[in-house]
Design a protein around this motif. Structure first.
Motif, PDB file in Angstrom:
ATOM      1  N   LEU A 217      62.530  35.537   8.462  1.00 55.23           N
ATOM      2  CA  LEU A 217      62.163  36.148   7.183  1.00 55.23           C
ATOM      3  C   LEU A 217      63.395  36.299   6.295  1.00 55.23           C
ATOM      4  N   ALA A 218      64.534  36.648   6.895  1.00 53.57           N
ATOM      5  CA  ALA A 218      65.776  36.770   6.129  1.00 53.57           C
ATOM      6  C   ALA A 218      66.172  35.435   5.519  1.00 53.57           C
ATOM      7  N   VAL A 219      66.075  34.356   6.304  1.00 55.85           N
ATOM      8  CA  VAL A 219      66.405  33.013   5.797  1.00 55.85           C
ATOM      9  C   VAL A 219      65.441  32.622   4.687  1.00 55.85           C
ATOM     10  N   PHE A 220      64.148  32.909   4.877  1.00 54.09           N
ATOM     11  CA  PHE A 220      63.149  32.556   3.868  1.00 54.09           C
ATOM     12  C   PHE A 220      63.425  33.256   2.544  1.00 54.09           C
ATOM     13  N   ILE A 221      63.715  34.552   2.609  1.00 53.77           N
ATOM     14  CA  ILE A 221      63.946  35.299   1.374  1.00 53.77           C
ATOM     15  C   ILE A 221      65.253  34.871   0.704  1.00 53.77           C
ATOM     16  N   TYR A 222      66.257  34.519   1.512  1.00 49.34           N
ATOM     17  CA  TYR A 222      67.529  34.070   0.940  1.00 49.34           C
ATOM     18  C   TYR A 222      67.325  32.831   0.075  1.00 49.34           C
ATOM     19  N   PHE A 223      66.449  31.922   0.520  1.00 46.63           N
ATOM     20  CA  PHE A 223      66.204  30.682  -0.221  1.00 46.63           C
ATOM     21  C   PHE A 223      64.972  30.763  -1.119  1.00 46.63           C
TER      22      PHE A 223
END
Length: 448
Positions: A217-223
């Motif tokens: 989820l952190a990676v998704f929101i970062y991008f």
């Protein structure tokens, strides 16, 4: 009241997906908030068995989890101002990922102190996320519909609270009957240690999965296309701001009383959600690990009712009065009810084909009806007329979440000393009385 915010152009314009993507992302975050938060209700009776704790020790789970909000609220606000809200959300998710991973060595060592460190990290990450995500509710749509968006997020949050205990029961609490006190007492020291270690190890897989999901989820929101927002409004002023800029935050009685109200509210909300499992276990309820779901289900019902009736038929002030009165009634029924009677469930809920629970346990769950509308009612009442002090007032209100850290611990101390968990619910009566005072009188005070 004056709160200066600006909606990013990327939200105002663009395709339907671009306009609604921020709402979907924040909705997912609020669902995750609820999942992690209300897992504690199932975790408390589990850790009481695994780590061999008394009542008072077991409620250190709520202490360390909710005290993180008080300790980290102002630092989180400073971090967000420095790095931005989007990066703050990513940072909060990374902290929560670390907290979930710490559950693995905690389960392997069966050390309660390591569990508490993991819970504090989860609470810290949630503090950053809550501080970052809540402002988006205002700016990702029209100002006049912000209250509807808050209620929708509340439904997602408490809906996750229904699912989390079911998830925990399926992964962790299966065949718990073999770990009852009578069986464990019959084992020699080595066999008892092996049995408890096997039970503790059940936490490894679900928290490893949770860590993986948080990291993704952190990676998704970062991008993701989630834009940053301007909440400072440094170049904007109005009459309220000019009048209030030199006033101390302590000169607003309705705000300070609002903080105290939230302290008592969060306390009774956490007691209703997180003590019900241990209380049900004491009364022999077989599905005690799922009982937090019952409290959350009633909260969802109350949120839906609130969306329909406020302000169409009743004001927020009257809704707060109703909430306080229901809390007083249900708390009284908990204290005075018979432990072995379940006629209320049989009369109202037999059609669900869900196993009946004792009346006193059901009334703990029904506190969800009383609690749901307190948070959305108190915030606008407490922040009214603060002008440029609104941001500071919001940070002070966050401090009220410490009620979730302290009041369940007080409940646990009374339950341990008296040996009577049912009578210990009396501590909720003065809490609801103060909420009633704020609804009728406290929110109107402008001078001490």
């Amino acid at each position: 009241m004056s709160t200066h915010i600006s909606t990013p152009d990327s939200i105002k314009q663009g395709s339907v997906l671009e306009r609604y993507m921020p709402m979907l992302i924040i909705g997912g975050l609020f669902f995750m908030f609820g999942f992690v938060t209300w897992l504690n209700g199932s975790l408390i009776p589990f850790l009481q068995i695994t780590c061999e704790l008394n009542h008072f020790e077991a409620y250190f789970v709520t202490l360390v989890f909710y005290i993180a909000y008080t300790v980290m609220a102002l630092p989180a606000a400073k971090v967000l101002k420095s790095i931005g809200y989007k990066k703050g959300i990513v940072g909060g998710l990374v902290i929560m990922t670390i907290g979930a991973l710490v559950f693995i060595p905690a389960a392997q060592t069966k050390l309660y102190s390591v569990f508490l460190i993991a819970l504090f990290l989860l609470g810290t990450g949630l503090t950053v996320l809550q501080t970052a995500a809540n402002p988006y509710l205002v700016v990702i749509g029209p100002q006049e519909s912000a209250a509807v968006r808050i209620s929708i997020m509340g439904i997602l949050n408490k809906g996750a609270g229904i699912i989390a205990p079911i998830f925990f029961t399926a992964f962790v609490l299966t065949d718990m009957s073999q770990f009852n006190e009578t069986y464990l007492a019959s084992l020699d020291a080595a066999s008892r240690l092996d049995a408890l270690q096997e039970l503790s190890s059940r936490l490894i897989l679900p928290y490893f999965i949770m860590a993986g999901m948080l990291a993704l989820l952190a990676v998704f929101i970062y991008f993701s296309p989630l834009p940053d927002v301007n909440l400072d409004g440094e170049n904007e002023t109005n009459v309220d701001d000019v009048n209030n800029v030199d006033k101390s935050i302590l000169q607003y009685p309705h705000l300070i009383l609002g903080v105290i109200t939230l302290f008592f509210y969060i306390g009774v909300e956490v007691i209703a959600g997180d003590t019900i499992g241990l209380y049900g276990k004491e009364l022999g309820v077989t599905n005690f690990g799922q009982l937090t779901s019952y409290t959350m289900a009633f909260m969802v019902v109350a949120y839906i009712i609130g969306i329909i009736v406020i302000p169409r038929w009743i004001s927020q002030e009257k809704a707060l009065v109703v909430s306080a009165v229901l809390g007083l009634i249900f708390s009284t029924f908990i204290i005075m009810g018979a432990k072995d009677s379940h006629w209320v469930w049989d009369f109202f809920f037999a059609w669900t084909n869900v196993p009946a629970i004792p009346n006193t346990v059901l009334f703990v769950a029904l506190l969800g009806l009383a609690n749901a509308l307190v948070w959305p009612a108190v915030w606008p009442m407490a922040l009214k007329d603060l002008g440029k002090q609104t941001a500071t007032g919001s940070a002070v209100l966050i401090m009220g979440i410490s009620g979730g850290a302290l009041l369940p611990l007080v409940y646990g101390a009374f339950a341990e000393q008296s040996g009577n968990s049912q009578m210990s619910y009396w501590i909720m009566l003065p809490c609801y009385l103060f909420i009633l005072y704020y609804a009728l009188i406290g929110h109107k005070k402008r001078h001490w």
